[in-house]
Design an enzyme around this catalytic site. Structure first.
Site, mmCIF file in Angstrom:
data_model
loop_
_atom_site.group_PDB
_atom_site.id
_atom_site.type_symbol
_atom_site.label_atom_id
_atom_site.label_comp_id
_atom_site.label_asym_id
_atom_site.label_seq_id
_atom_site.Cartn_x
_atom_site.Cartn_y
_atom_site.Cartn_z
ATOM 1 N N CYS A 5 -35.287 3.107 18.127
ATOM 2 C CA CYS A 5 -34.478 3.316 19.328
ATOM 3 C C CYS A 5 -33.516 4.493 19.173
ATOM 4 O O CYS A 5 -33.447 5.357 20.038
ATOM 5 C CB CYS A 5 -33.684 2.050 19.661
ATOM 6 N N HIS A 6 -32.777 4.520 18.064
ATOM 7 C CA HIS A 6 -31.627 5.417 17.967
ATOM 8 C C HIS A 6 -31.985 6.861 17.616
ATOM 9 O O HIS A 6 -31.172 7.756 17.852
ATOM 10 C CB HIS A 6 -30.632 4.871 16.957
ATOM 11 N N CYS B 263 -27.759 -5.845 14.934
ATOM 12 C CA CYS B 263 -29.027 -5.176 15.230
ATOM 13 C C CYS B 263 -30.182 -5.832 14.487
ATOM 14 O O CYS B 263 -31.276 -5.982 15.029
ATOM 15 C CB CYS B 263 -28.940 -3.697 14.877
ATOM 16 N N CYS C 79 2.301 2.845 -3.315
ATOM 17 C CA CYS C 79 1.510 3.827 -4.076
ATOM 18 C C CYS C 79 1.188 5.062 -3.241
ATOM 19 O O CYS C 79 1.250 6.182 -3.727
ATOM 20 C CB CYS C 79 0.213 3.202 -4.569
ATOM 21 N N ARG D 269 -21.939 -4.668 13.223
ATOM 22 C CA ARG D 269 -22.876 -4.090 14.198
ATOM 23 C C ARG D 269 -24.274 -3.988 13.598
ATOM 24 O O ARG D 269 -25.275 -4.275 14.276
ATOM 25 C CB ARG D 269 -22.402 -2.701 14.643
ATOM 26 N N CYS E 219 -34.455 0.932 12.858
ATOM 27 C CA CYS E 219 -33.285 1.507 13.538
ATOM 28 C C CYS E 219 -33.695 2.773 14.282
ATOM 29 O O CYS E 219 -33.266 3.025 15.415
ATOM 30 C CB CYS E 219 -32.197 1.854 12.528
ATOM 31 N N CYS F 265 -8.410 -1.895 -4.152
ATOM 32 C CA CYS F 265 -7.003 -1.597 -4.426
ATOM 33 C C CYS F 265 -6.170 -2.872 -4.469
ATOM 34 O O CYS F 265 -5.251 -3.000 -5.282
ATOM 35 C CB CYS F 265 -6.454 -0.645 -3.373
ATOM 36 N N CYS G 180 0.849 -1.200 0.000
ATOM 37 C CA CYS G 180 0.000 0.000 0.000
ATOM 38 C C CYS G 180 0.883 1.248 0.000
ATOM 39 O O CYS G 180 0.620 2.223 -0.723
ATOM 40 C CB CYS G 180 -0.900 0.017 1.230
#
Length: 259
Positions: free
Chosen positions: A178-179, A220, A77, A216, A175, A112, A74
């Site tokens: 709750c959030h 959920c 480049c 994650r 989602c 890549c 990596c």
């Protein structure tokens, strides 16, 4: 059995409250860091104690390691990541010309590998992919999230918002249930955060390892008894696009620590 699931859904809804489509006002945006105990906050803040830093250090080694038929690293480049990768994580997912759709940071790393290093893609949630992603994202730590403004992303971001607000699974929750509407309250003994993706990949104490945002999100979905999208599914990238827009202005924390 259906009646039992409906009863469970009503119980969760009673804890979470009434659902609306409204998001969190900019002035009220808070990182998940703010909802943690002082002890867990201290764990994240100290690089010598933060377990996620082990993956960042592994990623630094992989950054310098030649790979694939092209036998190039990596760094071959991109040079010094602390310079060339600074700010990159603040604007991903980004639009990919070849795919004609958004790609997340882990997807870009694998792209890549295939195109530049002529190497096999790394497996989702593998230590190597998490380490490289954490290392690159770590270079943006402390910088504000500034989502890409490419107009071609608009319809994908809109779909991410739709997915975030759509009720799914046997518990019939979104989602946003709750959030957006009930952050700061408790569910199952834990404080509900606002679901801002400020620190991924992050070390989760529950997992005892580092994990991606996609992991994650899948957790959920399983939690509301829905079939989770496969890793790298377009829908997960679109959800991340929406989540990054919601988190605009918050600071990158990678590698964050969460309960």
């Amino acid at each position: 059995m259906h009646a039992l699931w409906r009863l469970a859904a009503l119980g969760v809804a009673a804890i979470c409250g009434i659902v609306s489509a409204a998001g969190t006002e900019d002035s009220a945006k808070r990182s998940g860091f703010d909802f943690m105990t002082p002890e867990t906050q201290a764990l994240q803040a100290d690089d010598t104690s933060n377990p996620g830093m082990l993956w960042v250090l592994q990623g630094e080694q992989l950054w310098q390691q030649a790979e694939g038929r092209a036998d190039v690293a990596c760094a071959g480049c991109h040079g010094d990541a602390s310079q060339t990768m600074r700010g990159v994580a603040t604007r991903y997912p980004a639009f990919d010309e070849a795919m004609e759709r958004p790609i997340d940071l882990a997807g870009r790393i694998n792209s890549c590998r295939a195109e530049r290093q002529q190497a096999e893609p790394l497996t989702p949630e593998s230590d190597a992919l998490l380490a490289l992603t954490a290392y690159v994202a770590h270079q943006s730590r402390g910088m504000p999230i500034i989502p890409a403004t490419d107009a071609r992303l608009a319809r994908f971001r809109d779909n991410g918002r739709r997915l975030f607000q759509s009720r799914i699974g046997q518990l019939d929750l979104s989602c946003a249930s709750c959030h957006d509407d009930n952050w700061g309250k408790r569910l199952g003994g834990s404080v509900i955060p606002q679901a801002h993706p400020t620190g991924y990949p992050l070390y989760r104490l529950e997992w005892q390892t580092i994990g991606s945002l996609q992991r994650r999100l899948r957790n959920c979905m399983i939690g509301v008894r829905a079939e989770p999208f496969a890793f790298s599914a377009p829908e997960l990238v679109e959800l991340e696009l929406h989540l990054m827009e919601r988190a605009r202005g918050l600071l990158v924390e990678t590698p964050a620590v969460r309960p």
